[in-house]
Design an enzyme around this catalytic site. Structure first.
Site, PDB file in Angstrom:
ATOM      1  CD  GLU A   4      -3.029  -1.214   2.094  1.00 10.50           C
ATOM      2  OE1 GLU A   4      -2.730  -0.945   3.131  1.00 10.50           O
ATOM      3  OE2 GLU A   4      -4.117  -1.507   1.671  1.00 10.50           O
ATOM      4  CD  GLU A  34      -3.816  -7.313   2.985  1.00 15.48           C
ATOM      5  OE1 GLU A  34      -4.786  -6.492   3.458  1.00 15.48           O
ATOM      6  OE2 GLU A  34      -2.762  -6.682   2.872  1.00 15.48           O
TER       7      GLU A  34
HETATM    8  C1  GAL Z   1      -5.313  -3.837   3.631  1.00 22.69           C
HETATM    9  C2  GAL Z   1      -3.940  -3.764   4.265  1.00 22.69           C
HETATM   10  C3  GAL Z   1      -3.787  -4.462   5.483  1.00 22.69           C
HETATM   11  C4  GAL Z   1      -4.988  -4.107   6.533  1.00 22.69           C
HETATM   12  C5  GAL Z   1      -6.365  -4.278   6.004  1.00 22.69           C
HETATM   13  C6  GAL Z   1      -7.580  -4.240   6.629  1.00 22.69           C
HETATM   14  O1  GAL Z   1      -5.609  -3.037   2.810  1.00 22.69           O
HETATM   15  O2  GAL Z   1      -2.825  -4.059   3.502  1.00 22.69           O
HETATM   16  O3  GAL Z   1      -2.684  -3.873   6.231  1.00 22.69           O
HETATM   17  O4  GAL Z   1      -4.843  -2.761   6.673  1.00 22.69           O
HETATM   18  O5  GAL Z   1      -6.336  -3.781   4.661  1.00 22.69           O
HETATM   19  O6  GAL Z   1      -7.631  -4.783   7.815  1.00 22.69           O
HETATM   20 MG    MG Z   2      -2.447  -0.035   5.192  1.00 19.83          MG
END
Ligand code: GAL
Ligand code: MG
Length: 944
Positions: free
Chosen positions: A401, A477
């Site tokens: 990010e 993720e």
């Molecule tokens: C993603 C990010 C993580 C965390 C997650 C939400 O966008 O990479 O670090 O923030 O969202 O829990």
């Molecule tokens: Mg983040």
């Protein structure tokens, strides 16, 4: 200014060495201040009158300052690279001796991790400063230490530094010497950086092994008969390393004065025909994003905690970990090598908060600001050099990010220059221009499927598009595990399995990052953003893991274990179908038992001869001979480890299969004559409301559509408008009930009610038909929607209040843990027992929890012998709690929930799915219910 370290030694590989090492962990003298500009008056002699602190550790968790939780936002004014005058500062000092045996050579002071910036003095001389909180910094202190005398190391750590701008990960801001500090002897001729390359050619079954070092050295691997000079390469027959069979060859790399222990794993990762391939076979990540976290020590983890993480991952069928969002403690990677987990090692780089400043890319963001380039390239190099001898690492990640920008290519190039044996990943190069793998996060099922088919929207640049379309895809993720959830793991897994391009993904995230603290009355609870007096914070968005803060597996992890099981056991007409979901090895390590249960009681059981199913293949076997049964009967297979594995004992369950053999008998309840006010054991008031059931005084059941909202209903970063907004707009949390008709007939009581919210024409009309066969009380409830409903209901069911004497529950249905419509596969049908308190799941932020779905019957019992059995003609979901839905919804920590004098029982025809929209995909359409005519047939039997 644009921080790189000063005075540090060039990076080198982390290693286990026989050279002298003194661990400076333990108690240091400590002074907490508010400015790194204060006079450095503590560097000449051990200060007197200071407090103490534990190293490794964070000062915020040892009584100084306070933790701050923000997701993206910077807790300081954004004015790169400067930071505020008010800058919490930790001054550390301790004495140390240099062992007399350390003859000649150099003496090095090593910091494994310092958050976020430190100046270092030895015996009064300033020797340099650190950068990159999650990477080592080494200083040559030979000319500053005095052998045979006491020496002083003094360190000043600032909470805020230029580093903070590029370390804006979604986690607690926690400072200090949070990993070990060591004093190292580097004898003359010792090994500096060294690289072990262990390639595997699957077609030939051959490994190629070589070592390079900066001094003459020999590589010895007794098991392979290897004894060669560094620089030479040997080719030989070996067994490959994989997460499924982490075959390591122990060896050494030795120079004239130092021996380094090696754990060598042979493997090759590549992209072949657009698919992610390791050792010649496609692999799929069943992964998790792991922050380093402990509720009492933050990111300072002891070795046992790291091991616990690895063991818990292995025991729950996870095979991969992304080290979100920084290089972890090196010991964790070593454990991944030993126990078998594929790793994406991520650089300590995130600038998410610049998005909020209007710079999600471009020169306003460090990712695109050339002044940061040396620091960023240096970080990348330091990570790769530290970790490149770890076989478990398949990919380097440039960071998370930070957006696209001009510093990405140099970072990727730096990685490739140092290591050609891994792939490059970056969370935010959506064009894939600089990376080897196409990645994205939280995509919904539809977009993921398009990627699986390689039918994603094209990039404008045709060459770039072709490059990207030829890449495998991973979800860096997905399945945001905040609160109750994630739901929908099965639907994701189906897509991963269907499309070879999809190499799986990494659930967000491993553990709830909530900090153990106490309230005003001294009661312990797990705190989140806002519980520590933060000026700005992001609440409980930090509590989104598969583990509760104390590392108890949440229902989400139990479900992941089932969805990720390596062997799928299903019915295939009258045979058993065994499908291996492994990528590399057979299932010869597994044994199985079967059982046949009628109404949850075992009627027969035995062992099953499991053939070794080759990776990704299917084998069918015969069913065992089974006795005849009457009543609802299920066949269950449990596959377990046949022998002890390094990560679990023989008998550990790895996979299950279950299917129904006999349907339950259906029965139309008989009807006896009834007369006001009683229907069998039920007694009703003049409005047709149930007042008592036998001796039990009840709060009359009424129609109930509300659930204590779960985090996924709120949808903090979802891609659809939060379902919660629609629910609140329609007033589903504030429904009113009116009784329209009460009719006593010879064999029944019929009541018609209308449930609706203020200012709404939408309603649910319920017809409650009460009858009795003389024993129990039967209810046939038919709910019919009135008006044009466009919003799916949170729930549809009833709620009933019971005396607080009930203490336990036994049920036949899914269990033992909670289950919901899109997260229930781990909960097998059976007969289970629990205390009522044990039915609650302690989400860090209270919300709907504890549902037992597809229940056939549930019996509540009290210590004084009273019992109430509720059975459904169709399976139903139930919860039993000592507080109401409203109290549950109002609580902000589990410690707010205080048992009242009632037990509230909810019985549901259905409930909205869980999904994972707290960040990402909404509930799969098949788990949303628009109201339509629904009937629940329920029977109450009272005893005692
Ligand atoms: C993603 C990010 C993580 C965390 C997650 C939400 O966008 O990479 O670090 O923030 O969202 O829990
Ligand atoms: Mg983040």
């Amino acid at each position: 200014m644009f921080e790189t370290s000063r005075g540090t030694l060039p990076p080198r590989a982390w290693s286990r060495s026989d050279a002298g090492r003194v661990d400076l962990s333990g108690t240091w003298a400590f002074r907490y201040g508010d400015s790194p500009e204060a006079p450095a008056d503590f560097v000449e002699a051990l200060p007197e009158g200071w407090g103490e602190i534990k190293v490794p550790g964070h000062w915020q968790l040892q009584g100084h300052g306070a933790p701050i939780y923000t997701n993206q936002r910077y807790p300081i004014p954004v004015d790169v690279p400067r930071v505020p005058d008010e800058n919490p500062t930790g001054d550390y000092a301790r004495e140390f001796d240099v062992p007399a045996s350390w003859d000649g050579g150099r003496i090095v002071l090593r910091f494994e991790g310092v958050d976020s910036f430190a100046r270092v003095w030895v015996n009064g001389s300033e020797i340099g400063s650190t950068s990159a909180s999650r990477l080592p910094n080494e200083f040559d202190v030979t000319d500053h230490v005095r052998r045979g005398e006491r020496n002083l190391v003094a360190v000043r750590v600032a909470q805020w530094s230029a580093n903070s701008y590029i370390e804006d990960q979604d986690m607690w801001w926690l400072s200090g010497l949070f990993r070990e500090v060591t004093l190292l002897h580097r004898p003359d001729g010792s090994i500096g950086d060294h690289v072990i390359t262990a390639d595997f050619d699957a077609a030939a079954g051959l490994g190629t092994l070589s070592a390079t070092a900066d001094v003459p050295a020999r590589l010895v691997v007794p098991e392979l008969g290897v004894d060669v000079a560094a620089g030479e390469s040997v080719e030989l027959a070996v067994e490959p390393w994989s997460a499924e069979e982490p075959r390591l060859y122990r060896g050494t790399l030795a120079s004239e004065s130092e021996t380094i222990e090696l754990a060598i794993g042979f493997r090759r990762v590549e992209v072949a025909d657009g698919v992610l391939v390791v050792n010649g076979r496609p692999i799929q990540f069943r992964g998790v994003n792991r922050h380093e976290f402990h509720p009492e020590t933050g990111r300072a983890l002891d070795e046992q905690t790291m091991l616990d993480d690895v063991l818990l991952m292995k025991r729950h069928n996870l095979n991969a970990v992304r080290t979100s969002h920084y290089p972890p403690h090196p010991r964790f990677l070593e454990l991944c090598d030993e126990y078998g987990l594929w790793v994406i090692d991520e650089c300590d780089f995130e600038t998410h908060g610049f998005g909020g400043q209007g710079f999600s890319s471009g020169p306003g963001n460090p990712v695109d600001d050339e002044r940061w380039q040396p620091a960023l390239v240096e970080r990348m190099r330091r990570m790769v050099i530290r970790d490149r001898n770890r076989p478990s690492i398949l990919m380097w990640s440039l960071g998370n990010e930070c957006g696209p920008g001009r510093n990405i290519a140099p970072m990727a190039n730096a990685g490739r220059e140092l290591d050609t044996t891994r792939l490059i990943h970056y969370e935010r190069d959506f064009t894939s221009e600089h990376v080897d793998i196409h990645a994205n996060m939280y995509l919904d099922f539809h977009d993921l499927e398009a990627l699986g088919r390689r039918e994603e929207e094209a990039l404008d640049d045709a060459a770039l598009d072709a490059h990207r379309r030829a890449q495998p895809f991973i979800l860096s993720e997905y399945a945001h595990a905040m609160g109750n959830g994630p739901g929908g793991l099965t639907e994701y897994q189906e897509l991963f399995d269907r499309y070879p391009r999809l190499a799986g993904g990494f659930i967000w995230e491993w553990i709830d990052q909530a900090i153990l603290t106490t309230d005003a009355e001294g009661r312990e609870f797990y705190g989140y953003g806002g519980d520590f007096g933060e000026e700005i914070h992001d609440g409980h968005f930090v509590a989104d893991g598969l583990l509760f803060p104390d590392r108890t597996p949440s229902p989400g992890l139990i479900e992941a274990k089932k969805v990720f099981e390596p062997l799928r056991i299903e019915a295939a007409s009258d045979r058993i179908r065994l499908e291996s979901a492994r990528d590399a090895v057979t299932t010869r390590d597994l044994a199985a038992r079967w059982s046949l249960e009628t109404e949850g009681e075992v009627v027969a059981s035995g062992t099953l001869d499991l053939p070794p199913v080759p990776a990704r293949e299917v084998v069918e076997i015969a069913m065992p001979d089974l006795p005849e049964t009457a009543g609802e009967t299920w066949f269950t297979v449990r596959a377990v480890l046949a022998a002890d594995a390094p990560w679990a004992e023989a008998g550990h369950e790895v996979a299950t299969g279950q299917w129904q053999l006999t349907e339950p008998a259906t029965r139309e309840p008989a009807r006896v004559t009834v007369a006001e006010p009683a229907v069998g054991p039920g007694s009703f008031d003049g409005h047709g409301r149930l007042e008592s059931l036998g001796p039990l005084l009840v709060d009359a059941p009424h129609l109930d559509v509300w659930r204590a909202p779960i985090d996924n209903d709120h949808c903090f970063w979802g891609f659809e408008p939060p379902v919660m907004d629609a629910w609140l707009r329609e007033g589903l949390d504030r429904m009113h009930h009116r009784t329209d008709e009460v009719t006593w007939r010879g064999d029944s009581l019929e009541v018609v009610t209308r449930t609706a919210a203020a200012n709404s024409r939408l309603a649910l009309v319920s017809r409650w038909l009460w009858t009795s066969d003389g024993g129990g009380l039967d209810l046939a409830l038919t709910v019919t929607p009135e008006g044009e409903w466009t919003t799916p209901l949170p729930r549809l069911g009833i709620r009933l209040g019971l005396p607080g004497v009930f203490s336990d529950a036994e049920w036949f249905g899914r269990g033992p843990g909670e289950s919901y419509v899109d997260s229930h596969r781990a909960a097998l049908i059976g007969r289970y027992r629990s205390s009522i308190d044990g039915l609650q799941t302690p989400y860090v932020m209270p919300q709907d929890n504890g549902q037992r779905s597809e229940t056939r019957w549930v019996e509540l019992t009290s210590t004084d012998g009273a019992s109430l059995r509720v059975s459904g003609a169709e399976p139903f979901g139930f919860t039993a709690r000592r507080w109401t839905t409203e109290q549950l919804a109002a609580a902000t920590h589990p410690s707010d929930l205080v048992a009242g004098d009632r037990v509230w029982l909810t019985l549901d025809a259905y409930q909205y799915g869980l999904g994972s929209a707290s960040c990402g995909a909404a509930v799969h359409p098949k788990y949303r219910h628009l109201p339509e005519e629904t009937t629940m047939r329920i029977r109450f039997d009272v005893r005692g």
